[in-house]
Design a protein around this motif. Structure first.
Motif, PDB file in Angstrom:
ATOM      1  N   ASP A 403     -28.181 -24.575   0.533  1.00 23.89           N
ATOM      2  CA  ASP A 403     -29.281 -25.290   1.186  1.00 23.89           C
ATOM      3  C   ASP A 403     -28.810 -26.547   1.921  1.00 23.89           C
ATOM      4  N   ASP A 404     -27.503 -26.744   2.013  1.00 22.17           N
ATOM      5  CA  ASP A 404     -26.936 -27.826   2.800  1.00 22.17           C
ATOM      6  C   ASP A 404     -26.690 -27.296   4.214  1.00 22.17           C
ATOM      7  N   THR A 405     -27.344 -27.885   5.211  1.00 20.13           N
ATOM      8  CA  THR A 405     -27.292 -27.339   6.566  1.00 20.13           C
ATOM      9  C   THR A 405     -26.429 -28.179   7.509  1.00 20.13           C
ATOM     10  N   ARG A 406     -25.481 -28.919   6.970  1.00 16.99           N
ATOM     11  CA  ARG A 406     -24.729 -29.836   7.820  1.00 16.99           C
ATOM     12  C   ARG A 406     -23.802 -29.136   8.803  1.00 16.99           C
ATOM     13  N   ASP A 407     -23.466 -27.877   8.573  1.00 13.22           N
ATOM     14  CA  ASP A 407     -22.488 -27.194   9.424  1.00 13.22           C
ATOM     15  C   ASP A 407     -23.054 -26.828  10.799  1.00 13.22           C
ATOM     16  N   SER A 438     -29.074 -13.440   4.545  1.00  4.06           N
ATOM     17  CA  SER A 438     -30.312 -14.142   4.917  1.00  4.06           C
ATOM     18  C   SER A 438     -29.985 -15.400   5.709  1.00  4.06           C
ATOM     19  N   SER A 439     -30.964 -15.820   6.512  1.00  2.59           N
ATOM     20  CA  SER A 439     -30.790 -17.063   7.268  1.00  2.59           C
ATOM     21  C   SER A 439     -30.997 -18.285   6.395  1.00  2.59           C
ATOM     22  N   GLY A 440     -31.619 -18.099   5.226  1.00  2.00           N
ATOM     23  CA  GLY A 440     -31.938 -19.224   4.356  1.00  2.00           C
ATOM     24  C   GLY A 440     -33.335 -19.756   4.643  1.00  2.00           C
ATOM     25  N   ASN A 441     -33.922 -20.405   3.657  1.00  3.33           N
ATOM     26  CA  ASN A 441     -35.301 -20.877   3.762  1.00  3.33           C
ATOM     27  C   ASN A 441     -35.366 -22.342   4.174  1.00  3.33           C
ATOM     28  N   ILE A 442     -36.481 -22.741   4.722  1.00  3.11           N
ATOM     29  CA  ILE A 442     -36.679 -24.120   5.150  1.00  3.11           C
ATOM     30  C   ILE A 442     -36.362 -25.064   3.990  1.00  3.11           C
ATOM     31  N   SER A 443     -35.571 -26.097   4.270  1.00  3.48           N
ATOM     32  CA  SER A 443     -35.006 -26.939   3.210  1.00  3.48           C
ATOM     33  C   SER A 443     -36.056 -27.802   2.515  1.00  3.48           C
ATOM     34  N   ASP A 458     -35.023 -26.538  11.552  1.00  2.53           N
ATOM     35  CA  ASP A 458     -34.236 -26.483  10.313  1.00  2.53           C
ATOM     36  C   ASP A 458     -33.135 -25.436  10.506  1.00  2.53           C
ATOM     37  N   SER A 459     -31.905 -25.846  10.308  1.00  5.20           N
ATOM     38  CA  SER A 459     -30.762 -24.986  10.624  1.00  5.20           C
ATOM     39  C   SER A 459     -30.578 -23.860   9.619  1.00  5.20           C
ATOM     40  N   ILE A 460     -30.140 -22.726  10.110  1.00 10.25           N
ATOM     41  CA  ILE A 460     -29.713 -21.611   9.267  1.00 10.25           C
ATOM     42  C   ILE A 460     -28.664 -22.096   8.278  1.00 10.25           C
ATOM     43  N   HIS A 461     -28.733 -21.573   7.057  1.00 11.12           N
ATOM     44  CA  HIS A 461     -27.881 -22.041   5.967  1.00 11.12           C
ATOM     45  C   HIS A 461     -26.565 -21.265   5.908  1.00 11.12           C
ATOM     46  N   ASP A 462     -25.544 -21.928   5.425  1.00 10.74           N
ATOM     47  CA  ASP A 462     -24.245 -21.318   5.160  1.00 10.74           C
ATOM     48  C   ASP A 462     -24.408 -20.225   4.092  1.00 10.74           C
ATOM     49  N   PRO A 463     -23.882 -19.006   4.275  1.00  9.91           N
ATOM     50  CA  PRO A 463     -22.951 -18.552   5.305  1.00  9.91           C
ATOM     51  C   PRO A 463     -23.611 -17.767   6.448  1.00  9.91           C
ATOM     52  N   GLY A 464     -24.865 -18.085   6.764  1.00  6.17           N
ATOM     53  CA  GLY A 464     -25.597 -17.319   7.770  1.00  6.17           C
ATOM     54  C   GLY A 464     -25.014 -17.382   9.156  1.00  6.17           C
ATOM     55  N   GLN A 465     -24.048 -18.287   9.393  1.00  6.83           N
ATOM     56  CA  GLN A 465     -23.426 -18.385  10.702  1.00  6.83           C
ATOM     57  C   GLN A 465     -22.274 -17.411  10.894  1.00  6.83           C
ATOM     58  N   ALA A 466     -21.983 -16.587   9.880  1.00  4.28           N
ATOM     59  CA  ALA A 466     -20.874 -15.625   9.983  1.00  4.28           C
ATOM     60  C   ALA A 466     -21.059 -14.727  11.203  1.00  4.28           C
ATOM     61  N   TRP A 467     -20.032 -14.621  12.019  1.00  5.98           N
ATOM     62  CA  TRP A 467     -20.116 -13.878  13.285  1.00  5.98           C
ATOM     63  C   TRP A 467     -20.365 -12.393  13.071  1.00  5.98           C
ATOM     64  N   ASN A 468     -19.683 -11.797  12.096  1.00 10.34           N
ATOM     65  CA  ASN A 468     -19.717 -10.338  11.939  1.00 10.34           C
ATOM     66  C   ASN A 468     -20.877  -9.840  11.104  1.00 10.34           C
ATOM     67  N   ALA A 469     -21.495 -10.717  10.343  1.00  6.75           N
ATOM     68  CA  ALA A 469     -22.628 -10.313   9.503  1.00  6.75           C
ATOM     69  C   ALA A 469     -23.898 -10.214  10.341  1.00  6.75           C
ATOM     70  N   LEU A 470     -24.838  -9.423   9.872  1.00  2.51           N
ATOM     71  CA  LEU A 470     -26.177  -9.393  10.463  1.00  2.51           C
ATOM     72  C   LEU A 470     -27.029 -10.388   9.689  1.00  2.51           C
ATOM     73  N   THR A 471     -27.465 -11.452  10.351  1.00  4.09           N
ATOM     74  CA  THR A 471     -28.252 -12.500   9.713  1.00  4.09           C
ATOM     75  C   THR A 471     -29.729 -12.256   9.989  1.00  4.09           C
ATOM     76  N   VAL A 472     -30.535 -12.333   8.932  1.00  5.56           N
ATOM     77  CA  VAL A 472     -31.945 -11.953   9.017  1.00  5.56           C
ATOM     78  C   VAL A 472     -32.831 -13.165   8.776  1.00  5.56           C
ATOM     79  N   PRO A 500     -43.463 -19.049   7.887  1.00  9.63           N
ATOM     80  CA  PRO A 500     -43.285 -20.477   7.555  1.00  9.63           C
ATOM     81  C   PRO A 500     -42.025 -20.773   6.754  1.00  9.63           C
ATOM     82  N   PHE A 501     -41.348 -19.734   6.244  1.00  8.90           N
ATOM     83  CA  PHE A 501     -40.199 -19.952   5.362  1.00  8.90           C
ATOM     84  C   PHE A 501     -38.862 -19.986   6.105  1.00  8.90           C
ATOM     85  N   THR A 502     -38.819 -19.511   7.335  1.00 10.62           N
ATOM     86  CA  THR A 502     -37.552 -19.170   7.968  1.00 10.62           C
ATOM     87  C   THR A 502     -36.843 -20.372   8.572  1.00 10.62           C
ATOM     88  N   THR A 503     -35.577 -20.176   8.959  1.00 14.54           N
ATOM     89  CA  THR A 503     -34.769 -21.167   9.657  1.00 14.54           C
ATOM     90  C   THR A 503     -34.196 -20.533  10.923  1.00 14.54           C
TER      91      THR A 503
END
Length: 838
Positions: A403-407, A438-443, A458-472, A500-503
């Motif tokens: 839930d840390d979105t600093r990246d 998952s993209s992760g939920n609103i912080s 609200d930014s997508i959570h780690d590791p949702g930025q992975a290039w090869n994964a399908l992020t939902v 309302p939950f998404t990032t």
């Protein structure tokens, strides 16, 4: 679009051909921003600074009596200008190593306006071995005394770009997170990125940790030119570690895992389970499975026992055991197995279950365990399932995020580990994998009410930025509240709008991948007249409860629900087309997606503006997948698929060069298209999917330091462009041979997104729209490679590796009675496919 007949997708087979793709030795790119200097004064200034830095480094070594082979030097660029970092290392000897590059902001006085302006400043930390001390000094002498071929001072771009230098700071020069996160007195878990994955260096580092009494966790991640360890340390300990080691490249704060919801309400009666169990027909020999990486799954639940054997329940740590201690894993399992469980329970027909389930527990019973290297834990979890059943085609599903979105899009050890295991790059057989996260939920749940502003910022959570994964991410179509407990409540989000939950990735820098790629049902929230907001079962989806002795069902929502549904959908495609690669399954899920009218109303204010379209893409990805479109073609809407291999680069002479590109001449039904009314608008959609090998060390995104090993791009000839002209436009070598190039334009005006918006990450999808007559002659597709570290980091020996890609191409026409499928099928297959019946 309603599909009348379910027809199988068509395979292009070997209909592509390769062309040699040559690029000039001189790479063209953005103009370098280099400040002017007085060469003699600047050379003398930097020489004094370098000698002072070296003297301070040697004095520190003597003072603390440490064994070192060199000094860390920090180079600072001029605010607002470039720093030519590629010239700061010596790859041949590996004794001058670029450790990291970071960009900070600095306020600079503007003499013209008299005001302070915020400028970017580039810093580079470099390790210089003792016997290479003169490497930089020689560059300074040559700069002051010698001329280049262009009659400029030698090494001018490098030296002019350096504003200052000093002995590297023991922590800040290696810290790649916000400096406010540096642990001062109380130790915290820290990622240490070592400058090599060499076994000797790792052993030396482990011995050093024991010697200076710094605690480390189990596990290590290996990347090209990097290894990552987790240690427990405060500032003083990090300073001591930097003082003793020649092998540090970066420090980053380690990641915690997100908390999960518990204590939700039951909705249905236990007899529903018995009814469904009687109607189940499970294919126990299926080679397709959904593998859930989570808190464990209760395989004793009556609805899960038929698809999840006890032998398919695994754990990364034996002491954690395989049971579900939290409930989240079992909720994921119910949805990943059945999709919409409520609809199946309400029916009376036989339910054919064609995929199985696997569970790997990657979270301990405690709420958090930040000492774990989560990339290593995730890789181990996948490995456990594969060792047990190596023959399966598995859809790997993970809804655990930090839930840390600093990246904000920047690769981390966790996201890079996912990219690595998906690509199979470090394995002998290079086994590719399909991973859905998952993209992760609103912080901040207190910000639900500021919908949708809080969600999109609200930014997508780690590791949702992975290039090869399908992020939902999540949308919702749930807007009906019948529970009398919530009388007076209204849904917060509109039907078919953003959940309302998404990032999202709206706040990321433009260079990072499009995330999420798709959105699926994630539930809604209720809001009363006083502004109080609450979850409720009516606005969620039904799943299985981990303590069936208490109750059978529980509701699931948020991006976890969306991720489990995506895994279910992917399994349906894999079952239908067992020969399809992971790259292809990912491509079809995105290719079949569309934005709802509500999503467009929310975020596409000007439909003709490509900036607004890009915003829609960053918030909702490519939209909501459609299972029918992913599985089937129709008479008036056909899909062609190619799974191919390409070698992006080769070594010729003393240099690495771009090698091959592929051309496809698509078998469009030209006679039919040309005879349609002139005003008939038709659509073509193209999706290109491939997996990159990550190079995650923080060494910048300019010059030869890239995260991706390579990139691929697609292009289509414009309607008036001949085959020869198209090949010349794409192939740099052809242009060089014929300088009198006709200069035909590309088909840019026809694309919904355009290359600038779509060419991010490792999957690219776009929609072409034009007249039927224009489509008839827009039937040439080129797949071409772009530069990456496979080519630029020669010493790693991966220049001549081959890669795979999947190309999905669809065309559709509005007239449902006109058959374009059959004439194309006749051109590419010996027999005409017949409609599919379930």
């Amino acid at each position: 679009m309603k599909i009348k007949k379910r027809l199988p997708h068509l395979t292009l087979g070997n209909d592509s051909y390769s062309e040699e793709f040559f690029t000039s030795n001189r790479q063209r790119g953005a103009e370098k921003r280099i400040p002017p200097r007085d060469r003699f004064m600047h050379a003398e200034f930097l020489k004094k600074k370098f000698l002072k830095a070296w003297e301070e480094g040697e004095r520190e070594i003597l003072q603390f009596q440490v064994q070192r082979n060199g000094i860390y030097i920090e180079f600072k660029g001029e605010p607002g200008y470039d720093l030519i970092t590629k010239s700061l290392e010596d790859l041949k000897s590996n004794k001058i190593r670029l450790c990291n590059i970071r960009t900070e902001s600095e306020f600079v006085h503007n003499d013209d306006t008299g005001e302070e302006e915020k400028k970017s400043v580039i810093y580079a930390t470099v390790f210089v071995s003792n016997d290479k001390k003169n490497f930089f000094l020689k560059k300074l002498i040559d700069y002051a005394e010698k001329e280049s071929k262009s009659n400029n001072p030698k090494n001018a771009d490098l030296i002019n770009g350096i504003s200052d230098l000093c002995k590297a700071l023991l922590v800040e020069s290696f810290w790649l997170d916000d400096c406010n996160l540096i642990p001062e007195d109380d130790p915290e878990w820290i990622e240490v990125w070592l400058s090599s994955q060499n076994k000797h260096i790792i052993e030396r580092f482990d011995n050093l940790l024991a010697q200076i009494q710094i605690t480390s966790s189990k596990g290590i991640l290996l990347f090209p030119e990097r290894a990552v360890k987790i240690i427990f340390a405060n500032r003083a300990q990090l300073e001591n570690l930097s003082r003793h080691s020649d092998d540090i490249a970066e420090y980053r704060k380690a990641k915690d895992t997100a908390d999960f919801f518990t204590g939700l309400k039951p909705e249905e009666q236990a007899e529903w389970v018995d009814s469904l169990v009687k109607r189940l027909q499970v294919d126990q020999d299926s080679i397709v499975s959904v593998c859930i990486l989570d808190t464990g799954v209760n395989c004793g639940h009556k609805l899960l026992a038929p698809v999840l054997k006890n032998s398919d329940c695994h754990t990364v740590r034996d002491e954690w055991k395989t049971h579900d201690h939290d409930g989240h894993g079992t909720l994921m399992a119910g949805t990943a197995t059945y999709g919409d469980l409520l609809e199946i329970l309400k029916g009376n027909e036989i339910h054919k279950q064609k995929h199985l389930l696997e569970s790997v527990k990657i979270l301990p019973d405690k709420d958090k365990n930040s000492s774990e290297l989560w990339g290593d834990i995730t890789q181990q979890g996948i490995s456990r399932a594969e060792i047990s059943e190596p023959q399966r085609k598995r859809i790997i599903c993970m809804a655990i995020t930090c839930d840390d979105t600093r990246d904000r899009g920047r690769p981390t050890s966790w996201s890079a580990a996912l990219d690595q295991v998906i690509s199979g790059a470090e394995e002998e057989n290079r086994e590719r994998r399909f991973v859905i996260i998952s993209s992760g939920n609103i912080s901040d749940q207190n910000q639900y009410g500021d919908y949708p502003n809080s969600q999109i910022n609200d930014s997508i959570h780690d590791p949702g930025q992975a290039w090869n994964a399908l992020t939902v991410g999540s949308f919702t179509k749930l807007d009906s509240i019948t529970d009398p407990t919530f009388s007076g409540y209204k849904p917060l989000a509109p039907r078919n709008g953003l959940s309302p939950f998404t990032t999202t990735s709206l706040t990321w820098e433009d260079k990072w991948p499009i995330k999420p790629e798709i959105v699926m049902e994630g539930g809604n929230l209720g809001k009363d007249e006083n502004g109080f907001i609450s979850e409720c079962a009516d606005l969620s989806i039904l799943s299985t409860y981990y303590k069936p002795s208490d109750r059978q069902f529980e509701y699931i929502n948020m991006t976890s629900a969306s991720t489990a549904q995506a895994a279910w959908l992917a399994a349906q495609i894999q079952v239908r087309y067992p020969e399809y690669w992971p790259e292809t399954i990912r491509a079809l899920m995105i290719h079949s997606s569309e934005w709802s009218e509500t999503l467009k109303d929310q975020f596409l204010k000007n439909s003709s503006n490509k900036t607004d379209r890009k915003k829609l893409l960053r918030i909702c990805g490519y939209g909501i997948p459609n299972l029918d479109r992913a599985l089937y073609s129709a008479s008036n809407s056909l899909t062609l698929i190619s799974q191919a291999e390409l070698q992006p680069f080769e070594h010729k002479g003393n240099r690495n060069h771009t090698k091959d590109m592929h051309f496809y001449e698509l078998p469009w039904p030209k006679d039919i298209l040309l005879h349609l009314p002139a005003k008939t608008k038709v659509k073509m959609r193209i999706t290109l999917s491939y997996f990159i090998e990550p190079g995650p060390g923080e060494m910048g995104w300019k010059d030869r330091y890239r995260y991706a090993s390579f990139a691929l791009r697609f292009d289509v000839n414009s309607p008036e462009e001949t085959k020869e002209e198209f090949v010349k436009r794409i192939n740099v070598a052809a242009r060089m041979e014929d300088e009198v190039h006709p200069g035909t334009r590309s088909s840019a005006d026809h694309w919904f997104l355009g290359a600038h918006a779509r060419d991010k990450g490792s999957i690219h999808s776009d929609i072409w729209e034009g007249s039927a007559q224009e489509l008839a002659t827009s039937n040439l597709i080129a797949i071409s490679p772009m530069i990456g570290w496979w080519r630029e980091r020669s010493h790693l020996g991966k220049c001549e590796r081959k890669t795979r890609y999947s190309l999905v191409v669809s065309i559709s026409i509005p007239e449902q009675e006109i058959d374009i499928y059959t004439p194309v099928a006749k051109m590419i297959t010996p027999s005409i496919p017949i409609p599919i019946k379930d």
